[in-house]
Design a protein around this motif. Structure first.
Motif, PDB file in Angstrom:
ATOM      1  N   GLU A 131       1.066  -1.295   0.282  1.00 33.46           N
ATOM      2  CA  GLU A 131      -0.166   0.184   0.119  1.00 33.46           C
ATOM      3  C   GLU A 131       0.529   0.877  -0.415  1.00 33.46           C
ATOM      4  OE1 GLU A 131      -2.333  -0.568   3.431  1.00 33.46           O
ATOM      5  OE2 GLU A 131      -3.892  -2.199   2.499  1.00 33.46           O
ATOM      6  N   GLY A 132       2.173   1.139   0.242  1.00 36.53           N
ATOM      7  CA  GLY A 132       3.421   2.184   0.340  1.00 36.53           C
ATOM      8  C   GLY A 132       3.185   2.848   1.614  1.00 36.53           C
ATOM      9  N   LYS A 133       2.613   2.428   2.350  1.00 30.02           N
ATOM     10  CA  LYS A 133       2.298   3.417   3.993  1.00 30.02           C
ATOM     11  C   LYS A 133       3.479   3.350   4.712  1.00 30.02           C
ATOM     12  CE  LYS A 133      -2.713   3.785   2.596  1.00 30.02           C
ATOM     13  NZ  LYS A 133      -4.028   3.063   3.141  1.00 30.02           N
ATOM     14  N   GLY A 134       3.311   3.926   5.893  1.00 30.79           N
ATOM     15  CA  GLY A 134       3.839   4.239   7.552  1.00 30.79           C
ATOM     16  C   GLY A 134       5.613   4.027   6.746  1.00 30.79           C
ATOM     17  N   ASN A 135       6.638   4.047   7.363  1.00 36.71           N
ATOM     18  CA  ASN A 135       7.638   3.586   7.316  1.00 36.71           C
ATOM     19  C   ASN A 135       8.821   2.454   7.442  1.00 36.71           C
ATOM     20  OD1 ASN A 135       7.793   2.703  10.314  1.00 36.71           O
ATOM     21  ND2 ASN A 135       8.160   4.693  11.017  1.00 36.71           N
ATOM     22  N   GLY A 136       8.057   1.336   7.764  1.00 34.84           N
ATOM     23  CA  GLY A 136       8.486  -0.116   7.188  1.00 34.84           C
ATOM     24  C   GLY A 136       9.293  -1.063   8.571  1.00 34.84           C
ATOM     25  N   LEU A 137       8.886   0.221   9.177  1.00 36.37           N
ATOM     26  CA  LEU A 137       9.497  -0.684  10.811  1.00 36.37           C
ATOM     27  C   LEU A 137       8.813  -1.569  11.487  1.00 36.37           C
ATOM     28  CD1 LEU A 137      10.543   3.172  13.089  1.00 36.37           C
ATOM     29  CD2 LEU A 137      11.970   1.306  12.749  1.00 36.37           C
ATOM     30  N   GLY A 138      10.058  -2.232  12.345  1.00 39.55           N
ATOM     31  CA  GLY A 138       8.953  -3.684  12.423  1.00 39.55           C
ATOM     32  C   GLY A 138       8.521  -4.573  11.180  1.00 39.55           C
ATOM     33  N   LEU A 139       8.950  -4.180  10.089  1.00 38.73           N
ATOM     34  CA  LEU A 139       8.748  -5.012   9.120  1.00 38.73           C
ATOM     35  C   LEU A 139       9.650  -6.757   8.964  1.00 38.73           C
ATOM     36  CD1 LEU A 139      10.791  -5.254   5.986  1.00 38.73           C
ATOM     37  CD2 LEU A 139       9.794  -3.554   5.839  1.00 38.73           C
ATOM     38  N   ILE A 140       9.445  -7.652   9.035  1.00 39.76           N
ATOM     39  CA  ILE A 140      10.063  -9.283   8.546  1.00 39.76           C
ATOM     40  C   ILE A 140      10.543  -9.447   7.439  1.00 39.76           C
ATOM     41  CG2 ILE A 140      10.340 -10.882  10.326  1.00 39.76           C
ATOM     42  CD1 ILE A 140       8.790  -9.996  12.480  1.00 39.76           C
ATOM     43  N   LEU A 141      11.855  -9.740   7.521  1.00 38.21           N
ATOM     44  CA  LEU A 141      12.371 -10.998   6.344  1.00 38.21           C
ATOM     45  C   LEU A 141      12.218 -11.742   6.620  1.00 38.21           C
ATOM     46  CD1 LEU A 141      14.471  -8.249   4.307  1.00 38.21           C
ATOM     47  CD2 LEU A 141      12.754  -9.721   3.303  1.00 38.21           C
ATOM     48  N   ARG A 142      11.894 -13.313   6.508  1.00 38.47           N
ATOM     49  CA  ARG A 142      12.160 -15.068   6.985  1.00 38.47           C
ATOM     50  C   ARG A 142      12.422 -15.337   5.969  1.00 38.47           C
ATOM     51  NH1 ARG A 142       9.274 -15.935  10.819  1.00 38.47           N
ATOM     52  NH2 ARG A 142       8.628 -14.458  10.898  1.00 38.47           N
ATOM     53  N   GLY A 143      13.484 -16.002   5.620  1.00 38.79           N
ATOM     54  CA  GLY A 143      13.282 -17.231   4.376  1.00 38.79           C
ATOM     55  C   GLY A 143      14.696 -18.301   4.510  1.00 38.79           C
ATOM     56  N   GLU A 144      15.535 -18.153   4.001  1.00 41.15           N
ATOM     57  CA  GLU A 144      16.643 -19.070   4.295  1.00 41.15           C
ATOM     58  C   GLU A 144      17.865 -18.473   2.931  1.00 41.15           C
ATOM     59  OE1 GLU A 144      15.791 -23.651   3.141  1.00 41.15           O
ATOM     60  OE2 GLU A 144      16.412 -22.901   0.857  1.00 41.15           O
ATOM     61  N   ILE A 145      19.016 -18.731   2.880  1.00 42.62           N
ATOM     62  CA  ILE A 145      19.958 -18.998   2.513  1.00 42.62           C
ATOM     63  C   ILE A 145      20.686 -20.097   1.890  1.00 42.62           C
ATOM     64  CG2 ILE A 145      22.186 -17.327   3.156  1.00 42.62           C
ATOM     65  CD1 ILE A 145      19.726 -15.723   2.966  1.00 42.62           C
ATOM     66  N   THR A 146      21.896 -20.115   1.150  1.00 46.07           N
ATOM     67  CA  THR A 146      21.665 -21.696   0.526  1.00 46.07           C
ATOM     68  C   THR A 146      23.931 -20.454   0.685  1.00 46.07           C
ATOM     69  OG1 THR A 146      21.517 -21.008  -1.635  1.00 46.07           O
ATOM     70  CG2 THR A 146      20.037 -22.049  -0.550  1.00 46.07           C
ATOM     71  N   THR A 147      24.023 -22.035   0.650  1.00 52.26           N
ATOM     72  CA  THR A 147      25.513 -21.628   0.785  1.00 52.26           C
ATOM     73  C   THR A 147      26.546 -22.545  -0.310  1.00 52.26           C
ATOM     74  OG1 THR A 147      26.921 -23.099   1.909  1.00 52.26           O
ATOM     75  CG2 THR A 147      25.550 -21.234   2.966  1.00 52.26           C
ATOM     76  N   SER A 148      27.768 -21.872  -0.261  1.00 51.82           N
ATOM     77  CA  SER A 148      29.083 -22.572  -1.784  1.00 51.82           C
ATOM     78  C   SER A 148      28.913 -24.359  -1.407  1.00 51.82           C
ATOM     79  CB  SER A 148      29.349 -21.679  -2.340  1.00 51.82           C
ATOM     80  OG  SER A 148      30.433 -21.831  -1.387  1.00 51.82           O
ATOM     81  N   SER A 149      28.677 -24.303  -0.196  1.00 52.42           N
ATOM     82  CA  SER A 149      29.068 -25.493   0.523  1.00 52.42           C
ATOM     83  C   SER A 149      27.942 -26.284   0.329  1.00 52.42           C
ATOM     84  CB  SER A 149      29.724 -25.529   1.939  1.00 52.42           C
ATOM     85  OG  SER A 149      29.062 -24.626   3.011  1.00 52.42           O
ATOM     86  N   GLY A 150      26.863 -26.575   0.274  1.00 55.97           N
ATOM     87  CA  GLY A 150      25.854 -26.944   0.081  1.00 55.97           C
ATOM     88  C   GLY A 150      24.885 -26.589   1.223  1.00 55.97           C
ATOM     89  N   SER A 151      25.120 -25.916   2.394  1.00 55.61           N
ATOM     90  CA  SER A 151      24.397 -26.537   3.387  1.00 55.61           C
ATOM     91  C   SER A 151      22.492 -24.900   3.181  1.00 55.61           C
ATOM     92  CB  SER A 151      24.376 -25.575   4.814  1.00 55.61           C
ATOM     93  OG  SER A 151      25.578 -24.443   4.613  1.00 55.61           O
TER      94      SER A 151
END
Length: 427
Positions: A131-151
């Motif tokens: 909606e393009g509102k607010g200042n973004g404080l408190g937003l949460i990014l969640r997910g997964e990171i992969t690495t070159s070693s396969g983890s």
């Protein structure tokens, strides 16, 4: 004697080839962005602003530390971390009040790399961004990171500061156009692809080096001689100014295959294709100062016509360059900045020399320390103060936390960006 000479030459060749092999670039994973982001609306400037800021780690992997800076470079969302000295380049979109980000990450001081897939749920800030509102404080990014070693590692971070990083006037100045060959970024130092990458590495400004060809053309190159470190070719070796521009364009290739750019070519790309705010021209060939000042005037006019606010500074690193600038027939044509009354010059010499040429920037070496009194004097005269070249984390911390400089030149803009933006001064 001949046999001994051949043996020595073979040994040298083996050593050189081994050194060049050590500089093979780190390959980044391939991401199919079209497939990953199919059906999603691209971010607009408001969405990128809401995403930007300082984040803390809530859960998951600790490889990137507890504080993360998020910014953007054009359409790309970027992230910078102190721990691991990592940068992320992410593309994203919005669908059904949810946000998705996908891209690659790289630890600059090593060879670690991988893919990041992160999202924001509607109830955790996704709806606010949609909606393009607010200042973004408190937003949460969640997910997964992969690495070159396969983890595969979970990752959850939360925005704790809403500062718009683009509004800060501190300059993160990337050395040699963005980084050295030793960082194995896949593009060569002082090349056009390097300055195109610089913003994603965290830079707001770049320093590039100027040498000259035999026919008097200013080119972007650091060393006075060609070696396997910079131009691995059996046909190009020895002093740079032994070659004409035509010869270099025909046979000289940098370690990652690029041609050596002219000063005009480099400035055109910075003006037309980047969001960099400042260019430091480190003059290593003062004998072609008239040609350098001609290119400078041309670039200033080009930037003006394109509405680009970019400060292009003539660097004075030594007495020879100081004399070349002062004695140039074009010195009097340099434009005075109406706000500061200064000329577009960056002087590394003493403050008396800074005043003598009315330089816009004083840039002492970092080994002289914080120099708070002299910095205050320069600022009172409406001059900016940069310091060079600062790579060590402890020194960066000291200059960021305790110094009053307006910018730092570094080989690690990613580290400086992460440290500055997550510090009290950066917020």
């Amino acid at each position: 004697m001949t046999k001994q000479l051949i043996t020595i030459m073979c040994a040298v060749a083996l050593i050189v080839s081994a050194c060049v092999a050590d500089l093979e670039p780190v390959s980044l994973p391939v991401v199919d962005y079209t497939s990953e982001l199919r059906g999603m609306l691209s971010f607009d400037s408001t969405a990128r602003r809401l995403l930007s800021g300082v984040y803390k780690r809530n859960e998951g992997t600790t490889r990137f530390g507890d504080r993360i800076a998020v910014a953007y470079d054009g359409q790309v969302v970027t992230m910078y971390t102190v721990r691991g000295v990592a940068f992320f380049t992410l593309r994203g979109g919005i669908a059904n009040d949810s946000v998705k980000l996908v891209g690659v990450w790289r630890g600059v001081q090593g060879s670690e790399t991988g893919i990041a897939r992160l999202s924001i749920r509607p109830s955790e800030g996704g709806r606010e961004i949609a909606e393009g509102k607010g200042n973004g404080l408190g937003l949460i990014l969640r997910g997964e990171i992969t690495t070159s070693s396969g983890s595969r590692e979970s990752y959850v971070i939360e925005k704790v500061d809403a500062t718009n990083l683009r509004q800060l006037d501190f300059e993160i100045i990337a050395h040699r156009g963005g980084g050295r060959n030793s960082e194995r970024l896949g593009v060569s130092e002082n090349s056009i692809p390097m300055v195109l990458l610089a913003g994603r590495l965290g830079a707001t400004a770049v320093e590039v080096d100027i040498q000259r060809t035999r026919d008097g053309e200013p080119i972007i190159f650091h060393d006075p001689t060609f070696t396997a470190r910079t131009v691995p070719s059996p046909y190009v070796i020895g002093d740079v100014d032994n070659y004409t521009l035509r010869q270099l364009k025909a046979v000289a290739r940098l370690v990652n295959g690029e041609t050596i750019p002219t000063l005009d070519e480099m400035l055109d790309v910075i003006i037309d294709s980047t969001e960099l705010r400042l260019v430091w021209l480190d003059v290593k060939a003062p004998s072609v100062m008239d040609a350098i000042l001609t290119s400078h005037a041309r670039a200033v006019e080009r930037a003006r016509q394109r509405g680009r606010d970019v400060d292009i500074l003539i660097g004075i690193p030594d007495d020879a360059t100081f004399s070349a600038v002062r004695n140039s027939r074009l010195f009097g044509s340099l434009e005075i900045d109406p706000k500061t009354g200064t000329l577009p010059i960056l002087c590394e010499l003493g403050v008396d020399r800074v005043r003598d040429v009315n330089a816009r920037v004083w840039a002492p070496r970092f080994t002289a320390g914080l120099q708070s009194t002299l910095v205050a004097e320069m600022k009172k005269e409406k001059r900016r103060c940069f310091v060079w070249t600062v790579d060590d984390q402890n020194f960066i911390s000291d200059f960021v936390s305790n110094g009053e400089f307006d910018g730092i030149l570094t080989n690690y803009p990613t580290l400086l960006a992460a440290m500055f933006y997550t510090s009290p001064k950066g917020r």
